[in-house]
Scaffold this active site. Structure first.
Site: not given
Length: 336
Positions: A190, A197, A35
């Site tokens: 996205c 989409c 992370e």
């Protein structure tokens, strides 16, 4: 219509990323390192660094015991070096305050150096499989579009609205998989430009898709022209071809890294042989553009002004490449 989380999880189980190195095994330590590395850095770049970091620092105890120079050297090239210094500081606190174990509460993790609310939640969700909504860059983009939230996400009111949407959508079951799924959706479908989409599992009730505003949301950060700063750096070499580098102060740009010494202009060392300088180097930071003018000199015999000391050392270019270096300095030494 099935809930947002169910549609997303069904898509992820078939199409999500299941082969990222920090997923095998998915421990709090490995999630934490990944992370932090993924902040401001693409997955494709992080994978190699993550594998090398794990080989050198396989657990929090090893990381805490290591000299910070070793951590910075392993981080060299990833940029945003405060992340590496914070990793080292947080590892020491984890050892001193928690016996080397990760707390499983968001607030306790967020109190450690370099760990914000979203990163702490990602560690809890993925490392402990406990419900904890996250809001990293990919998730902000997904939620801003799906919920039709306008405004730059860096503004407090917009961020609060996004956190509310993140909380509503995060399920009680399979929190580790859901967390990876929503990050994967932002990373693979996205995307910032030209989102796919037609393949999105939650397109049916996406507000941005309904209104044709996929390219407008999230609202971009107001743009500012980056100022350019010019600074002279000494590329000093001795008769054996060694290069002089100095350690940067612990705070500020390239904090704690070894770098070419800054000079006021003209000759870095009075009386030294002047050599043809390399082309100026430009490096872009988040708030300004740095133009590095290089003063190239050969010193026959280092005197007291440029002798080895704790924060200044002569080494060969090959030896320096094993140290923690700013990216432009590393590139220059590789050419040497």
């Amino acid at each position: 219509m099935a809930p947002f989380s169910e549609r997303l999880l069904e898509w992820w189980r078939r199409h999500g990323r299941h082969d990222l190195p920090w997923q095998h095994p998915r421990t709090p330590y490995r999630v934490w390192i990944s992370e932090i590395m993924l902040q401001q850095t693409r997955v494709e770049t992080v994978v190699g660094y993550f594998d090398r970091f794990m080989q050198r620092f396989p657990d929090v105890d090893t990381l805490a015991r290591a000299p910070v120079d070793d951590v910075l050297a392993c981080w060299s090239g990833l940029g945003y070096y405060a992340r590496a210094r914070n990793l080292h500081a947080a590892a020491r606190r984890l050892v001193d305050e928690f016996g080397g174990e990760f707390p499983s509460e968001v607030d306790a993790l967020a109190a450690l150096p370099g760990i914000g609310r979203s990163t702490a939640a990602a560690i809890v969700a993925q490392g402990f499989d406990r419900r904890a909504p996250i809001l990293d860059g990919n998730v902000k983009r997904v939620l801003a579009r799906h919920a039709g939230i306008e405004g730059w996400p860096g503004r407090s009111a917009v961020e609060r609205a996004l956190w509310s949407e993140a909380d509503v959508r995060t399920p009680d079951g399979s929190p580790a998989d859901y967390t990876q799924a929503i990050m994967d959706l932002g990373a693979t479908l996205c995307t910032p430009k030209r989102p796919a989409c037609s393949h999105c599992p939650v397109r049916a009730d996406c507000m941005a898709r309904r209104d044709g505003r996929q390219e407008e949301l999230p609202t971009p950060k107001p743009r500012k022209n980056l100022p350019t700063r010019e600074q002279h750096f000494g590329l000093l070499r001795d008769a054996d071809g060694r290069v002089l580098l100095e350690r940067r102060p612990p705070t500020g740009i390239w904090g704690g890294l070894w770098c070419l010494p800054e000079v006021a202009g003209g000759d870095a060392v009075e009386g030294a042989e002047r050599l043809e300088p390399p082309e100026p180097i430009e490096h872009v930071f988040s708030h300004f553009r740095l133009r590095m003018q290089l003063v190239h000199q050969r010193i026959a015999r280092p005197d007291d002004a440029v002798r080895d000391r704790e924060d200044r050392r002569w080494r060969t270019a090959e030896e320096w490449l094993e140290a923690g270096l700013p990216k432009p300095v590393r590139a220059l030494l590789e050419r040497l």
